[in-house]
Design a protein around this motif. Structure first.
Motif, PDB file in Angstrom:
ATOM      1  N   SER A  24      74.229  36.955  21.834  1.00 13.91           N
ATOM      2  CA  SER A  24      75.084  35.562  21.752  1.00 13.91           C
ATOM      3  C   SER A  24      76.052  35.672  22.928  1.00 13.91           C
ATOM      4  O   SER A  24      76.756  36.827  23.067  1.00 13.91           O
ATOM      5  CB  SER A  24      75.483  35.203  20.588  1.00 13.91           C
ATOM      6  OG  SER A  24      76.766  35.197  20.322  1.00 13.91           O
ATOM      7  N   LEU A  25      76.439  34.639  23.461  1.00 13.15           N
ATOM      8  CA  LEU A  25      77.196  34.570  24.663  1.00 13.15           C
ATOM      9  C   LEU A  25      78.692  34.899  24.083  1.00 13.15           C
ATOM     10  O   LEU A  25      79.452  35.546  24.817  1.00 13.15           O
ATOM     11  CB  LEU A  25      77.343  33.072  24.985  1.00 13.15           C
ATOM     12  CG  LEU A  25      78.141  32.661  26.354  1.00 13.15           C
ATOM     13  CD1 LEU A  25      77.623  33.684  27.596  1.00 13.15           C
ATOM     14  CD2 LEU A  25      78.137  31.228  26.836  1.00 13.15           C
ATOM     15  N   VAL A  26      79.021  34.701  22.569  1.00 14.86           N
ATOM     16  CA  VAL A  26      80.296  34.980  22.115  1.00 14.86           C
ATOM     17  C   VAL A  26      80.901  36.471  22.475  1.00 14.86           C
ATOM     18  O   VAL A  26      81.729  36.785  22.476  1.00 14.86           O
ATOM     19  CB  VAL A  26      80.474  34.679  20.811  1.00 14.86           C
ATOM     20  CG1 VAL A  26      81.744  34.935  19.997  1.00 14.86           C
ATOM     21  CG2 VAL A  26      80.020  33.106  20.573  1.00 14.86           C
ATOM     22  N   SER A  27      79.812  37.207  22.253  1.00 13.63           N
ATOM     23  CA  SER A  27      80.035  38.751  22.234  1.00 13.63           C
ATOM     24  C   SER A  27      80.251  39.254  23.986  1.00 13.63           C
ATOM     25  O   SER A  27      80.588  40.332  24.194  1.00 13.63           O
ATOM     26  CB  SER A  27      78.783  39.446  21.639  1.00 13.63           C
ATOM     27  OG  SER A  27      77.521  39.194  22.335  1.00 13.63           O
ATOM     28  N   LEU A  39      68.555  28.506  23.875  1.00 14.24           N
ATOM     29  CA  LEU A  39      69.475  28.008  23.239  1.00 14.24           C
ATOM     30  C   LEU A  39      69.129  27.797  21.805  1.00 14.24           C
ATOM     31  O   LEU A  39      67.983  27.504  21.524  1.00 14.24           O
ATOM     32  CB  LEU A  39      69.877  26.475  23.760  1.00 14.24           C
ATOM     33  CG  LEU A  39      70.037  26.331  25.296  1.00 14.24           C
ATOM     34  CD1 LEU A  39      70.490  24.893  25.629  1.00 14.24           C
ATOM     35  CD2 LEU A  39      71.517  27.296  25.456  1.00 14.24           C
ATOM     36  N   GLY A  40      69.915  28.065  20.703  1.00 16.76           N
ATOM     37  CA  GLY A  40      69.455  27.915  19.503  1.00 16.76           C
ATOM     38  C   GLY A  40      68.960  26.500  19.042  1.00 16.76           C
ATOM     39  O   GLY A  40      69.337  25.647  19.587  1.00 16.76           O
ATOM     40  N   ALA A  41      67.940  26.714  18.251  1.00 18.67           N
ATOM     41  CA  ALA A  41      67.182  25.429  17.855  1.00 18.67           C
ATOM     42  C   ALA A  41      67.882  24.508  17.397  1.00 18.67           C
ATOM     43  O   ALA A  41      67.831  23.060  17.403  1.00 18.67           O
ATOM     44  CB  ALA A  41      65.937  25.745  17.255  1.00 18.67           C
ATOM     45  N   SER A  42      69.019  25.037  16.507  1.00 16.42           N
ATOM     46  CA  SER A  42      69.826  23.955  15.544  1.00 16.42           C
ATOM     47  C   SER A  42      70.962  23.411  16.481  1.00 16.42           C
ATOM     48  O   SER A  42      71.954  22.720  15.830  1.00 16.42           O
ATOM     49  CB  SER A  42      70.256  24.733  14.421  1.00 16.42           C
ATOM     50  OG  SER A  42      71.050  25.836  14.751  1.00 16.42           O
ATOM     51  N   MET A  43      71.191  23.868  17.703  1.00 13.14           N
ATOM     52  CA  MET A  43      72.057  23.447  18.500  1.00 13.14           C
ATOM     53  C   MET A  43      72.335  22.070  18.710  1.00 13.14           C
ATOM     54  O   MET A  43      71.410  21.207  19.080  1.00 13.14           O
ATOM     55  CB  MET A  43      72.080  24.205  20.017  1.00 13.14           C
ATOM     56  CG  MET A  43      73.570  24.108  20.618  1.00 13.14           C
ATOM     57  SD  MET A  43      73.069  25.217  22.102  1.00 13.14           S
ATOM     58  CE  MET A  43      74.933  25.478  22.614  1.00 13.14           C
ATOM     59  N   ALA A  44      73.490  21.252  18.514  1.00 14.05           N
ATOM     60  CA  ALA A  44      73.839  20.013  18.428  1.00 14.05           C
ATOM     61  C   ALA A  44      73.367  19.711  20.158  1.00 14.05           C
ATOM     62  O   ALA A  44      74.137  20.185  21.025  1.00 14.05           O
ATOM     63  CB  ALA A  44      75.226  19.606  18.042  1.00 14.05           C
ATOM     64  N   SER A  45      73.057  18.344  20.063  1.00 10.96           N
ATOM     65  CA  SER A  45      72.685  17.929  21.549  1.00 10.96           C
ATOM     66  C   SER A  45      72.145  19.015  22.683  1.00 10.96           C
ATOM     67  O   SER A  45      72.479  19.164  23.635  1.00 10.96           O
ATOM     68  CB  SER A  45      73.848  17.292  21.937  1.00 10.96           C
ATOM     69  OG  SER A  45      74.763  16.944  21.068  1.00 10.96           O
ATOM     70  N   PRO A  71      88.872  27.297  23.362  1.00 10.86           N
ATOM     71  CA  PRO A  71      87.307  27.236  23.984  1.00 10.86           C
ATOM     72  C   PRO A  71      87.129  28.518  25.187  1.00 10.86           C
ATOM     73  O   PRO A  71      88.279  29.097  25.498  1.00 10.86           O
ATOM     74  CB  PRO A  71      86.820  25.945  24.476  1.00 10.86           C
ATOM     75  CG  PRO A  71      88.170  25.149  24.540  1.00 10.86           C
ATOM     76  CD  PRO A  71      89.104  26.038  23.835  1.00 10.86           C
ATOM     77  N   ILE A  72      85.922  28.780  25.745  1.00  8.60           N
ATOM     78  CA  ILE A  72      85.607  29.514  26.564  1.00  8.60           C
ATOM     79  C   ILE A  72      85.256  28.721  27.874  1.00  8.60           C
ATOM     80  O   ILE A  72      84.417  27.927  27.865  1.00  8.60           O
ATOM     81  CB  ILE A  72      84.339  30.469  26.253  1.00  8.60           C
ATOM     82  CG1 ILE A  72      84.807  31.210  24.929  1.00  8.60           C
ATOM     83  CG2 ILE A  72      84.332  31.673  27.411  1.00  8.60           C
ATOM     84  CD1 ILE A  72      83.603  31.765  24.321  1.00  8.60           C
ATOM     85  N   LYS A  85      83.657  28.134  20.970  1.00  8.56           N
ATOM     86  CA  LYS A  85      82.943  29.237  20.500  1.00  8.56           C
ATOM     87  C   LYS A  85      81.602  29.397  19.756  1.00  8.56           C
ATOM     88  O   LYS A  85      80.779  29.923  19.629  1.00  8.56           O
ATOM     89  CB  LYS A  85      84.061  30.242  19.544  1.00  8.56           C
ATOM     90  CG  LYS A  85      84.377  31.434  20.214  1.00  8.56           C
ATOM     91  CD  LYS A  85      85.519  32.031  19.332  1.00  8.56           C
ATOM     92  CE  LYS A  85      85.516  33.736  19.466  1.00  8.56           C
ATOM     93  NZ  LYS A  85      86.867  33.961  18.599  1.00  8.56           N
ATOM     94  N   SER A  86      81.821  28.059  18.908  1.00 13.32           N
ATOM     95  CA  SER A  86      80.706  27.922  17.790  1.00 13.32           C
ATOM     96  C   SER A  86      79.399  27.526  18.423  1.00 13.32           C
ATOM     97  O   SER A  86      78.176  27.845  18.227  1.00 13.32           O
ATOM     98  CB  SER A  86      81.226  26.756  17.079  1.00 13.32           C
ATOM     99  OG  SER A  86      81.618  25.502  17.666  1.00 13.32           O
ATOM    100  N   ASP A  87      79.484  26.822  19.851  1.00 11.00           N
ATOM    101  CA  ASP A  87      78.393  26.500  20.317  1.00 11.00           C
ATOM    102  C   ASP A  87      77.851  27.760  21.214  1.00 11.00           C
ATOM    103  O   ASP A  87      76.679  28.082  21.423  1.00 11.00           O
ATOM    104  CB  ASP A  87      78.816  25.403  21.543  1.00 11.00           C
ATOM    105  CG  ASP A  87      78.986  23.992  21.082  1.00 11.00           C
ATOM    106  OD1 ASP A  87      78.214  23.750  19.993  1.00 11.00           O
ATOM    107  OD2 ASP A  87      79.704  23.254  21.153  1.00 11.00           O
ATOM    108  N   ALA A  88      79.004  28.548  21.890  1.00  8.03           N
ATOM    109  CA  ALA A  88      78.453  29.828  22.537  1.00  8.03           C
ATOM    110  C   ALA A  88      77.717  30.817  21.701  1.00  8.03           C
ATOM    111  O   ALA A  88      76.819  31.494  22.140  1.00  8.03           O
ATOM    112  CB  ALA A  88      79.839  30.574  23.304  1.00  8.03           C
ATOM    113  N   ALA A  89      77.976  30.819  20.628  1.00 10.35           N
ATOM    114  CA  ALA A  89      77.338  31.643  19.326  1.00 10.35           C
ATOM    115  C   ALA A  89      76.003  31.286  19.543  1.00 10.35           C
ATOM    116  O   ALA A  89      75.104  31.972  19.046  1.00 10.35           O
ATOM    117  CB  ALA A  89      77.868  31.602  18.020  1.00 10.35           C
TER     118      ALA A  89
END
Lengths: 95, 684
Positions: A24-27, A39-45, A71-72, A85-89
């Motif tokens: 994941s992008l966070v790491s 992109l994660g399927a459950s990702m908002a928008s 944020p990043i 971060k939550s989106d980056a994950a």
């Protein structure tokens, strides 16, 4: 050539043997350049992220983190975005 | 390929022939594009001061429209659509834009000009391709071509135009270079018969998935982006990145941010000071003029107390409002607003807000009015609403006179709470109370308000740019003007109502008594002229106090005494609080009138003494520390400002949200003031 090559980045599919290196992008570390895999399927928008250029095969650079590590700031097709971060994950990349 | 005539070239030929027949045509042109691509600058260049800012009907989205005359004499109606990334809207703003493009808005757009920043060609082309698939007449405007040339790159517009099958205009909106080409291109289009897709509904619009379009776009950009053969200059250093290295530095970044906020905060007070004084003395002059020209009586009172007093209380805030627009406009256009949001986002998230909500809230410490207006920089409607709801809780400058009077009256200057002076500590506590209340309300509102779209924080950090002064000026001027007109009208009528309530019914039965008293004073031989005028003034104040007590407002205040009682207010404080719903700062002068003191200000030592020495029939003090603290808490939390409610009505285009703001703040203020009163009494 190299200096403006980012404007001409073509979509490159990552070879299949990279599949096991998906993270994941966070790491990712600051300064690292990665390629978006999915992109994660459950990702908002999710669609909106795609519209802004977060599509499979696109190069993404980790620019910096905000004071609390979130944020990043990332760079994609020469545009800078602040993402949480939550989106980056939810963004799967290969280094 | 080169000798095939492109569809739009055909239309150009027909248009020139039709042009000879009709001397001028009228077209509606909509400017569409991503945010931060220079749409507003282009809009200002096209329309000049010939523009109107209002809201789109029924929503809080700003609608900018204006008339533009081309060098050939054609009239164009230009609409600056809200910035959007695609036709699949995520916010009300984007919905408005996409409805206009698709053709399901009330307004018919004959031509869509899609503005694309040369550096962000790929992202802009995504929107363009979507527009092209739904609208018959559109073209591409390539803005800021100079920025890309600095990188020794150029866009082959002929090639791009061929590929897209539409005209491509390259221009620099900031310097108005290429504007002629823009007009020439507009000339090729004709008026559309009617909204071609009027009966379509939004969901039926099919746009291809971005995952599918992007590979094509990437290939296209690679073909049309060409290096300048012989670079004249070496590539400049990336000044943007250098600036960010400092302004977004983990240590210096927040420090610089605090400095910026501090600068804005102090400037809002100090820079507006002279202007506020000027307006104040102007209003004073108007009052004096009215008093001198119009005979004493009801009509004079209406003009002086009702209109000049009521509207004046709002007008004095205009310099602060204009300054706030100036700062917000500068921060937004320069690109720093997004950086501030980036730095503070993590902290703001703790209470359910996002980083960009910080600036409107900070502005609210000067005055909630510009703060609420500044929430326009928030792209998410829900976040904006929550910010509007809590902005009036921030300690605005109008609360300070009340705080100063009550703290000076009831908290001994020598008292200490731990190592702190009790007076200063109380003032600090009141500021903190506003902030904490705001955090709690924001947290609760986040739980209660339904979420239309899951809010994602995906914020572009645009390159730093020095705003064009004309664009900034228009930004400040048109916003301040529309603000003054819309909110001012509401305030005008509400002020009249409040004035009428404080004036009627007029009790005349005591007038002879007061007149007799005045005559007696005049006949007193023991008084010299100075003493006489002092005595007469006292009688005037008593008469004013008597009149206010017997007015509708006074009677309501007295009738509501049981309601005030839990907070420890007597009817005098009740009337003063009630009248201060017009504007907080009225409290001090009204209290002066009910206490028969006449006009007073917060420094007035006699009002302070009167408050301290007021006795109940049984000899105890009427106003105790508990009363004072309760009153302070009430003032910190109650929405005693008609202007704020008028502005919330304007900004949310509804009566619901000002009502909700008023109710929740009143309940909060009443509840906490009651608790404060009783808890303080327990400990004393």
């Amino acid at each position: 050539m190299k200096k403006w090559s980012f404007l001409m980045e073509k979509t490159v599919m990552a070879p299949s043997h990279y599949a096991d290196q998906n993270q994941s992008l966070v790491s990712m570390k600051i300064g690292q350049e990665v390629t978006i895999q999915e992109l994660g399927a459950s990702m908002a928008s999710r669609n909106r992220w795609c519209e802004l250029g977060f599509t499979k095969g696109t190069k993404l650079a980790m620019v910096r983190k905000a004071p609390f590590g979130d944020p990043i700031e990332v760079r994609i097709r020469d545009t800078h975005y602040a993402i949480r971060k939550s989106d980056a994950a939810q963004i799967i990349v290969t280094a | 390929m080169s000798d095939t005539t492109l569809p739009f070239e055909k239309s150009r030929q027909t248009s020139t022939s039709s042009h000879t027949r009709t001397s001028s045509k009228k077209l509606t042109v909509a400017l569409a594009g991503n945010p931060n691509v220079g749409k507003s600058t282009l809009f200002n260049s096209l329309t000049g001061s010939n523009q109107k800012i209002a809201n789109f009907p029924g929503v809080t989205v700003e609608r900018k429209a204006g008339q533009s005359t081309s060098p050939e004499g054609h009239q164009y109606k230009i609409i600056d659509l809200p910035g959007t990334y695609s036709l699949k809207p995520q916010s009300t703003d984007e919905k408005i834009a996409s409805h206009h493009i698709i053709g399901i808005a009330d307004e018919k757009c004959d031509v869509i000009a899609v503005i694309v920043e040369a550096k962000q060609l790929a992202r802009g082309l995504l929107l363009f391709k979507q527009v092209q698939s739904v609208h018959p007449q559109c073209f591409l405007v390539l803005n800021m071509v100079d920025e890309i040339e600095k990188r020794n790159l150029s866009v082959d517009t002929t090639e791009l135009s061929k590929e897209l099958q539409v005209p491509v205009v390259s221009l620099i909106a900031k310097t108005e270079k290429g504007l002629d080409d823009f007009y020439k291109t507009l000339n090729q289009f004709e008026s559309l018969p009617q909204n071609s897709s009027k009966n379509l509904i939004e969901d039926e619009v099919h746009v291809r998935a971005p995952e599918l379009i992007f590979p094509e776009i990437d290939a296209l950009t690679a073909r049309v982006l060409k290096p300048i053969p012989k670079p004249r200059k070496p590539l400049p250093k990336n000044s943007n990145e250098n600036l960010d290295k400092f302004l977004l530095h983990p240590v210096f970044g927040p420090l610089a941010f605090i400095l910026v906020i501090y600068f804005i905060f102090t400037s809002l007070f100090t820079w507006s000071g002279p202007l506020v004084d000027l307006i104040d003395s102007g209003l004073g002059f108007l009052s004096d003029l009215t008093v001198a020209t119009i005979p004493e009586g009801l009509f004079q009172s209406l003009i002086v107390d009702g209109i000049i007093g009521g509207v004046g209380a709002f007008v004095v805030f205009v310099p602060q409002i204009a300054l706030t627009f100036l700062f917000i406009g500068f921060l937004e256009m320069s690109g720093y607003l997004a950086r501030g949001g980036f730095l503070i986002d993590r902290l703001m998230r703790a209470v359910g807000l996002e980083g960009r909500a910080f600036i409107p809230l900070i502005s609210s410490f000067a005055c909630a009015l510009p703060g609420i207006a500044a929430t326009r920089s928030l792209p998410n409607a829900r976040q904006r609403l929550i910010t509007i709801l809590i902005a009036p809780l921030m300690t605005c400058s109008a609360r300070l006179p009340v705080y100063t009077l009550l703290i000076a009256s009831f908290i001994p200057a020598s008292a200490h709470i731990g190592p702190f002076h009790a007076q200063g500590f109380t003032l600090f506590g009141l500021f903190a109370l506003g902030i904490v209340a705001g955090m709690v309300v924001s947290f609760v509102a986040n739980k209660l308000l339904p979420e239309a779209h899951q809010h994602q924080f995906l914020m572009e950090l645009p390159p730093y740019r020095l705003p064009k002064w004309r664009t900034l000026w228009f930004y400040v001027w048109f916003r301040t003007k529309s603000f003054l007109i819309t909110a001012g009208t509401t305030i005008f009528f509400l002020s009249l109502v409040l004035w009428a309530m404080a004036t009627f019914p007029r009790s005349t039965e005591m007038a002879p008594t007061f007149e007799n008293q005045r005559q007696e004073v005049l006949l007193q031989d023991t008084f010299n002229d100075d003493q006489k005028s002092v005595e007469i003034e006292k009688i005037d104040h008593r008469e004013a106090g008597y009149a206010l007590r017997h007015s509708a407002l006074g009677q309501i205040g007295i009738a509501m005494e049981p309601l005030w009682a839990p907070m420890g207010f007597d009817w005098k404080l009740g009337i003063a609080s009630l009248s201060s719903f017009a504007a907080r700062e009225v409290f001090v002068s009204t209290l002066g009138v009910v206490m028969n003191l006449g006009e007073t200000d917060e420094e007035s030592s006699s009002l302070r003494e009167l408050l301290q020495n007021a006795k109940n029939p049984d000899g105890t003090n009427t106003y105790t520390l508990a009363t004072a603290l309760s009153l302070l808490v009430f003032f910190a939390l109650a929405c005693q400002c008609l202007s704020t409610l008028a502005v919330i009505k304007k900004e949310t285009s509804s009566n619901k949200w000002p009502a909700i703001t008023f109710i929740y703040m009143s309940v909060l203020a009443y509840g906490l003031a009651t608790i404060t009163y009783h808890v303080t009494n327990l400990f004393l």
